[in-house]
Design an enzyme around this catalytic site. Structure first.
Site, short mmCIF file in Angstrom:
data_model
loop_
_atom_site.label_atom_id
_atom_site.label_comp_id
_atom_site.label_asym_id
_atom_site.label_seq_id
_atom_site.Cartn_x
_atom_site.Cartn_y
_atom_site.Cartn_z
CB CYS A 85 -43.50 34.27 7.56
SG CYS A 85 -44.83 35.34 6.98
CG ASP A 99 0.27 53.42 -5.01
OD1 ASP A 99 0.92 53.80 -5.99
OD2 ASP A 99 -0.13 54.19 -4.11
#
Length: 830
Positions: free
Chosen positions: A114, A520
């Site tokens: 849990c 680039d």
């Protein structure tokens, strides 16, 4: 009774306070928790509770949903096994170095049941000396650990986790697959029980409906109602248990989750139907309950399957690396060893059909290598001496002899796993908005349902209950909650399969809004495989000496141009006091003299009297080439001319970007000649040459200030600042690690056209998300008033809700297929 007793009713006399099992008579195991003496079933549970209290974490017992798992006593054998994880030869397979003394590792936790377990583990481990970071993913039970080995050892951390009742292991894909299979098996069992119960109850419900009009004997009617009640119990309390746990957890945290109205609807309807059955009068809704649970579980099972399929595309990469390798000894003999025992510098023989066990370089042989799961390229790639090999790829044709360069956590595969883990831990803005919207939606539905019930009650109490039930069921926010995460999961998994790795949670959302894409040049539009065409001596030194000096300096740089010059000479020359300036060049001291190699402007700063005219005259002989200058404080020494080749799909990619409605720009640190030549061949009008990293960043900022959403594509160290500053960035796989860390997406394929796939998928993903959200909202806007008017029965509401969730999942699954045509103009900048 104190707060702990009120929260955990099982922790009473006779039950173990930690795990809830019976305590044997005369049991001596007791300990004080929250000021009260508690009984435990064994020494292990007692030790765990004492460790939790000693660490100041007794709130764990207030927040847990169910009793913790039983803790086996930690025996010396287990302690010795944990101590093995401190050995360097064991750690090299899963531990990576983050800093000089800082280590990182991924673990799998067992025993998580849990959210309180997550809370306990994170706070307990984070409080240990030397632990810098500890995060647990509740969905996968995978934990990321970062610690300082000077202050603590890994075995001590594992022992601390075991001391509170959990087990931790190094992450491996096999164990992760086992967890997925276990999750799937549990979901299938719950779904199967719900399906069987629903079918039986529906058949009896039909008999009751027919019997009502045909005058069925009251005793038979009551008997069938009792049978429906009995058949509904396992569906409600076994198949539907996850709804109640999740709803209780949400209510404890004062938040309205999607399971809150589900739990209220199921439990209230079952209680009312059971009471009607007991007293023998009133309506029963067992068929509606069972159908609702079945359809809801079916929708969640489909969502879980889609999520796991997308995760498997990434986890399959980790399973690629072979467990064994054929190592070549110093005497030339072959030895089969575990792949984790390989070291950089080892020689490994890879036979046809075998996987590559580590990252390295081919020494001998020529063959084809299947890199499809890394690059998305279906055809094998040819490999020969000097070519790189990546762990997990498969040798297809002939034997290869490889030199190992990177192993364990330093390999490309390990890097991919870390980047994926980072991406999965981040949520885009639209996902956060969807989660917040779900909570407010649930609150609104609960309020409207209560108002509708109050309005109907004076008119018809029975109809009031049916209206409230139909409203809760028909408005279950499953579709709203699934709209965003399902689409993002499917899209990310699909892109991973085709060689585009998403490393940031916001990447797809931002990429869909892009208006300008900036490239680039070297290593991006070109292959980045520069070759040295010529050396032009400009001073008294010979060509070989100039190459040796340049190589000594460039060995300290990762720039593609630097790698070419570094490999151009094998002379035993070394440089000291080396400083690399990104985008400019490298400076260092060799034999007492200071040298620079790099751009013309950078090297000229070292010797102000250097003749610019002479340098430009030398460079003018090859305007299409890239230039690197070598010089010292007396002047220039040599000019290096290097050339590169365009990627074959660069032109098609640029044309495709324009077809998608994007502006395309080129920013490069290279000289005007090479940049102009590349731009003209690709049809890029907006190009800027000879830019420093600061210059690229300034251009990017200018576009952003004009309201454009900018995508940056690069690969080198000098691209890292602008990659980080862009709205979304993409780095080539051949680029540097720094560029990878700065990028939001990685292109693990030499096919630049996969960028078009990423853009199209991002836009389609946002279209699908908005379609899903629109459908969810429109459906609820129509369905809620209709249900409030009493025109929808509870079983019909369950069917409508489930079909709505199913439509959302199926719509998201369309993203697994490539688009039939470019998607353009779907996202405007906001």
């Amino acid at each position: 009774m104190d707060a702990v007793d009120a929260t955990v009713p099982d922790a009473i006399a006779g039950d173990c306070f930690h795990c809830g099992l019976p305590v044997p008579a005369g049991n001596p195991f007791r300990a004080a928790v929250d000021g009260a003496e508690r009984a435990f079933c064994c020494h292990g549970c007692q030790a765990v509770a004492q460790a939790i209290v000693a660490a100041g974490l007794s709130d764990f017992y207030r927040h847990r949903d169910i009793p913790a798992r039983r803790a086996a006593e930690l025996v010396p054998t287990e302690l010795r096994e944990m101590a093995l994880y401190d050995r360097a030869d064991v750690q090299k397979g899963f531990v990576r170095t983050a800093d000089e003394h800082v280590r990182e590792a991924d673990l799998i936790l067992e025993g998580i049941v849990c959210a309180a377990c997550i809370w306990l583990n994170e706070r307990h481990v984070s409080s240990l000396p030397g632990v810098q970071e500890f995060r647990v993913n509740y969905t996968t039970h995978r934990a990321h650990l970062r610690w300082d080995e000077r202050r603590t050892q890994l075995s001590a951390i594992l022992a601390a986790i075991a001391a509170i009742g959990y087990r931790a292991y190094p992450f491996d894909a096999g164990r992760q697959e086992a967890l997925h299979q276990r999750e799937r098996a549990v979901a299938l069992r719950h779904l199967a029980v719900a399906a069987l119960g629903m079918m039986q109850v529906m058949m009896l419900a039909v008999a009751l409906w027919i019997g009502r009009s045909e005058g069925m004997d009251p005793a038979m009617t009551q008997f069938l109602r009792w049978i429906c009640l009995v058949l509904s119990v396992p569906v409600v309390f076994y198949s539907g248990q996850s709804f109640y746990r999740n709803a209780w957890r949400d209510l404890r945290r004062r938040r309205a989750g999607m399971d809150v109205p589900v739990a209220i609807a199921v439990l209230a309807t079952f209680a009312a139907s059971a009471w009607s059955t007991v007293v023998g009068q009133g309506e029963i809704y067992f068929e509606s309950i069972t159908m609702f649970i079945f359809l809801l579980l079916a929708g969640r099972f489909l969502e879980m399957s889609a999520r796991q399929r997308a995760a498997h595309a990434a986890e399959a990469l980790a399973r690629l690396q072979p467990a064994l390798a054929t190592r070549i000894g110093a005497d030339g003999g072959e030895e089969v060893v575990p792949a984790i025992e390989l070291e950089p510098g080892d020689r490994v023989r890879i036979k046809p059909g075998e996987g590559v066990p580590a990252d390295g370089v081919v020494l001998q042989g020529r063959s084809s290598v299947d890199e499809s799961l890394l690059t998305g390229e279906s055809l094998p790639r040819g490999k020969g001496p000097g070519d790189g090999l990546v762990a997990g790829t498969v040798n297809v044709e002939s034997p290869l002899l490889m030199r190992v360069e990177k192993v364990g956590p330093d390999t490309v595969l390990s890097g991919i796993q870390r980047l994926l883990d980072r991406a999965q831990s981040e949520k885009p803005a639209i996902a956060r908005w969807s989660e917040q919207g779900t909570g407010w939606f649930v609150i609104a539905v609960l309020a409207l349902t209560a108002l509708a019930g109050l309005a109907w009650y004076p008119l018809d109490p029975q109809q009031s209950f049916e209206v409230m039930l139909a409203m809760l069921v028909v408005s279950c926010p499953c579709a709203l909650a699934l709209a965003t995460p399902t689409a993002l999961t499917v899209a990310t998994g699909w892109l991973t399969q085709v060689g585009v790795l998403t490393t940031r949670g916001h990447a797809l959302e931002t990429l869909a809004r892009a208006t300008r894409l900036v490239f680039d040049k070297t290593g991006t539009l070109t292959r980045g495989r520069l070759r040295l065409d010529a050396v032009v001596p400009l001073g008294a030194l010979e060509e070989s000496r100039c190459l040796a000096l340049a190589a000594a300096l460039e060995r300290h740089s990762e720039h593609p141009l630097a790698k070419v010059l570094a490999a151009a000479s094998d002379a035993a020359v070394s440089a000291t006091a080396v400083t690399a300036l990104p985008g400019q060049g490298v400076e260092g001291v060799i034999d007492g003299r200071r040298y620079r190699v790099g751009s013309l402007a950078y090297v000229s700063e070292l010797a102000p009297a250097m003749s610019a005219a002479r340098l430009h005259q030398a460079a003018a002989s090859r305007p299409d080439a890239s230039h690197a200058l070598l010089g010292d404080e007396d002047g220039p020494l040599a000019l290096f001319l290097l050339s590169d080749t365009l990627r074959p799909d660069a032109r098609a990619t640029v044309d495709g970007l324009r077809a998608l409605g994007l502006q395309v720009s080129l920013l490069s640190g290279d000289g005007p000649g090479p940049v102009t030549q590349v731009a003209e061949r690709l049809g890029i009008a907006d190009r800027r040459a000879a830019l420093t990293p600061e210059g690229k960043l300034a251009a990017l900022r200018q576009w952003q200030q004009q309201g454009e959403v900018v995508v940056m594509v690069g690969d080198g160290v000098n691209d890292a600042p602008v990659l980080s500053a862009a709205h979304v960035s993409l780095a080539m796989a051949s680029g540097t690690q720094l560029a990878h860390a700065s990028a939001d997406l990685l292109l693990y394929s030499d096919r630049l056209e996969q960028l078009l796939e990423a853009l199209s998928t991002a836009r389609r993903t946002m279209i699908v998300i908005r379609q899903n959200l629109a459908w969810s909202l429109v459906y609820n806007i129509i369905a809620l008033p209709v249900a409030a008017l009493g025109w929808i029965t509870p079983w019909l509401a369950a069917l409508g809700m489930s079909l709505s969730s199913l439509l959302v999942v199926l719509n998201a699954l369309r993203l697994r297929q490539p688009p039939q045509m470019p998607v353009r103009g779907v996202e405007a900048p906001t």
